[in-house]
Design a protein around this motif. Structure first.
Motif, short mmCIF file in Angstrom:
data_model
loop_
_atom_site.label_atom_id
_atom_site.label_comp_id
_atom_site.label_asym_id
_atom_site.label_seq_id
_atom_site.Cartn_x
_atom_site.Cartn_y
_atom_site.Cartn_z
N ASP A 104 28.67 -50.99 29.49
CA ASP A 104 29.85 -50.14 29.37
C ASP A 104 30.08 -49.43 30.70
N GLU A 105 31.08 -49.88 31.44
CA GLU A 105 31.35 -49.30 32.75
C GLU A 105 32.61 -48.45 32.75
N ARG A 106 33.03 -48.01 31.56
CA ARG A 106 34.25 -47.22 31.49
C ARG A 106 34.12 -45.89 32.23
N LEU A 107 32.92 -45.34 32.24
CA LEU A 107 32.74 -44.08 32.96
C LEU A 107 32.99 -44.28 34.45
N GLN A 108 32.51 -45.40 34.98
CA GLN A 108 32.80 -45.72 36.38
C GLN A 108 34.29 -45.84 36.62
N MET A 109 35.00 -46.49 35.70
CA MET A 109 36.43 -46.66 35.86
C MET A 109 37.15 -45.32 35.79
N LEU A 110 36.69 -44.44 34.94
CA LEU A 110 37.32 -43.12 34.86
C LEU A 110 37.23 -42.40 36.20
N PHE A 111 36.06 -42.44 36.82
CA PHE A 111 35.91 -41.77 38.10
C PHE A 111 36.65 -42.49 39.22
N LEU A 112 36.77 -43.80 39.12
CA LEU A 112 37.57 -44.51 40.10
C LEU A 112 39.03 -44.07 40.02
N CYS A 113 39.55 -43.97 38.81
CA CYS A 113 40.94 -43.57 38.63
C CYS A 113 41.19 -42.14 39.10
N ALA A 114 40.12 -41.36 39.26
CA ALA A 114 40.25 -39.99 39.76
C ALA A 114 40.03 -39.92 41.27
N HIS A 115 40.08 -41.05 41.94
CA HIS A 115 39.88 -41.10 43.40
C HIS A 115 40.92 -40.21 44.09
N PRO A 116 40.50 -39.42 45.07
CA PRO A 116 41.46 -38.51 45.75
C PRO A 116 42.61 -39.24 46.44
N ALA A 117 42.47 -40.53 46.70
CA ALA A 117 43.56 -41.28 47.33
C ALA A 117 44.70 -41.56 46.34
N ILE A 118 44.43 -41.42 45.05
CA ILE A 118 45.44 -41.63 44.03
C ILE A 118 46.13 -40.29 43.76
N GLU A 119 47.46 -40.31 43.61
CA GLU A 119 48.20 -39.08 43.37
C GLU A 119 47.62 -38.32 42.18
N ALA A 120 47.49 -37.02 42.33
CA ALA A 120 46.87 -36.19 41.29
C ALA A 120 47.60 -36.32 39.95
N GLN A 121 48.93 -36.40 39.99
CA GLN A 121 49.69 -36.41 38.74
C GLN A 121 49.54 -37.70 37.94
N VAL A 122 48.98 -38.74 38.57
CA VAL A 122 48.88 -40.02 37.87
C VAL A 122 47.43 -40.39 37.52
N ARG A 123 46.48 -39.58 37.94
CA ARG A 123 45.08 -39.93 37.70
C ARG A 123 44.77 -40.00 36.21
N THR A 124 45.10 -38.94 35.48
CA THR A 124 44.82 -38.95 34.04
C THR A 124 45.61 -40.03 33.31
N PRO A 125 46.93 -40.19 33.56
CA PRO A 125 47.65 -41.29 32.92
C PRO A 125 47.05 -42.66 33.22
N LEU A 126 46.58 -42.87 34.45
CA LEU A 126 45.97 -44.15 34.80
C LEU A 126 44.72 -44.41 33.97
N MET A 127 43.93 -43.38 33.76
CA MET A 127 42.73 -43.52 32.93
C MET A 127 43.10 -43.87 31.49
N LEU A 128 44.13 -43.19 30.98
CA LEU A 128 44.54 -43.41 29.60
C LEU A 128 44.99 -44.85 29.39
N GLN A 129 45.67 -45.41 30.38
CA GLN A 129 46.13 -46.79 30.22
C GLN A 129 45.01 -47.79 30.48
N THR A 130 44.30 -47.61 31.57
CA THR A 130 43.33 -48.61 32.00
C THR A 130 42.06 -48.61 31.15
N VAL A 131 41.52 -47.45 30.90
CA VAL A 131 40.23 -47.36 30.23
C VAL A 131 40.38 -47.24 28.72
N LEU A 132 41.44 -46.58 28.29
CA LEU A 132 41.59 -46.31 26.86
C LEU A 132 42.71 -47.11 26.20
#
Length: 415
Positions: A104-132
């Motif tokens: 289960d590497e979803r935790l890794q994916m969550l932290f990847l989606c929170a990378h500072p290079a990704i816009e702050a406003q889209v980090r949580t939405p990206l996690m919701l789509q990609t991981v969940l």
């Protein structure tokens, strides 16, 4: 099991885990999503003819890997990437043969989606789509933006991951604090969406609350000394402890203040309190600890027989200062109304900008209740009509219809 039912179950329970597994190894999120989508299409075509395989996840993963490898060969990617995929094939086959579940590497994916290079406003939405596995339209609704706008944001974020070659994996220890908040918000949002599906009529939300709690526990194991991780888990456990009391035997929605506390799970409440106690030891208060403390006050009704509304009102004041979300502001209005009267609660509701609550159902449900409590029946009925129109759960709609029909009677707020 029926083939289509098995595919639906696999999509709901395994999508995030499979995407994370593929993306971490292929280092291309979009390619992993496309390959997995192709694998589900292949399953729809194959399983009705051949039967559901003994290990549906293994079948889907194998099909997705083949598509990634074929695509790599067609695009003439470097030999190393293809060899890595071939090695992954052998590894997964060994795991399947040993009857072991996928890592289960979803935790890794969550932290990847929170990378500072990704816009702050889209980090949580990206996690919701990609991981969940939540779709862009539902995510857009949660963040009060147009679906097309959210879709564009998510596409740009995925392209950023691909083009910048962002590291797939858990960040270094000193990088965790700046990424943690978005991870916590994504897990919390996922739980909220699962919690809102009271009657389980939306297949896209089934199992989402349980998945969020699982990820919350995973995060606590990964960061046991992080008080906000403990607070998040405590808040979700307190909510989940009340699940069986939210509907009666006839399928009627029961609001929080009318729930039979004997139906609440004492084991979950105790676990939540232990998490909250561990969080307090760190001496660093945060949003999710306050969320959990509010839930703890409600849970104490099982012991004392009453709710300390003034305590909750004060906790909400702190929460709004730390995280002035729409949900926190509406919750504060509800607590203040119970502690100090409907007039003060309505004043707080009126202070919330109208454009932010136009489609926010809890706002209109509370507004209607407070109008009714104040004897302003016509305004109450109008607000109830708005709340009913925004409700997606049939049990909640029926409850609100009954409330609207009995304007003048006072019922407790909460859910």
């Amino acid at each position: 099991m029926n083939a289509h039912r098995a595919i639906e179950l696999a999509a709901r329970e395994s999508y995030g885990r499979l995407v994370a597994y593929l993306a971490v190894r292929w280092r291309n999120l979009e390619a992993a999503e496309d390959a997995l989508a192709d694998a589900f299409v292949a399953a729809l075509q194959t399983w009705p003819r051949t039967g559901v395989p003994d290990k549906p996840e293994a079948w889907l993963l194998t099909a997705a890997r083949r598509r990634l490898i074929d695509g790599a060969r067609r695009r003439r990617v470097q030999e190393g990437a293809a060899q890595e995929m071939l090695a992954m094939t052998e590894e997964a086959q060994r795991r399947a043969d040993m009857d072991r579940s996928f890592p289960d590497e979803r935790l890794q994916m969550l932290f990847l989606c929170a990378h500072p290079a990704i816009e702050a406003q889209v980090r949580t939405p990206l996690m919701l789509q990609t991981v969940l596995g939540m779709d862009a339209a539902r995510i857009a609704s949660a963040f009060v933006v147009k679906p097309a706008t959210m879709g564009q944001r998510l596409s740009r974020a995925k392209a950023k991951i691909r083009d910048a070659g962002l590291k797939f994996g858990t960040p270094e220890r000193d990088e965790l604090p700046q990424r943690l908040q978005a991870v916590l918000e994504a897990i919390y949002a996922a739980y909220g969406h699962g919690w809102d599906d009271l009657t389980g009529v939306d297949p896209r939300r089934q199992g989402l609350a349980e998945e969020a709690i699982y990820l919350g526990r995973l995060l606590v194991r990964f960061m046991p000394d992080e008080p906000e991780a403990q607070g998040l888990l405590a808040s979700m456990l307190h909510g989940e402890a009340r699940r069986s009391a939210r509907m009666d035997e006839a399928g009627t929605y029961v609001p929080l203040l009318e729930q039979d506390v004997s139906l609440w799970s004492s084991a979950m409440i105790e676990e939540a309190e232990r998490c909250l106690s561990r969080a307090a030891q760190a001496g660093r208060i945060g949003r999710f600890q306050l969320e959990a403390a509010i839930q703890s006050v409600h849970a104490d009704r099982a012991r004392s027989g009453r709710t300390e509304w003034e305590s909750n009102a004060l906790l909400y004041e702190g929460l709004v200062r730390l995280a002035p979300t729409i949900g926190a502001m509406v919750g504060r209005a509800a607590a203040v109304a119970e502690a100090r009267g409907a007039g003060e609660g309505l004043a707080l509701l009126e202070a919330i900008p109208g454009d932010t609550v136009r489609d926010y159902q809890p706002y209109w449900a509370l507004r209607a209740h407070l109008f009714m409590w104040s004897g302003r029946d016509e305004e109450a009925r109008e607000a109830y009509s708005r709340a009913i129109g925004l409700s997606t759960d049939p049990a909640v709609r029926e409850f609100l219809k009954r409330q609207a029909a009995t304007a003048g009677e006072v019922n407790g707020v909460g859910n």
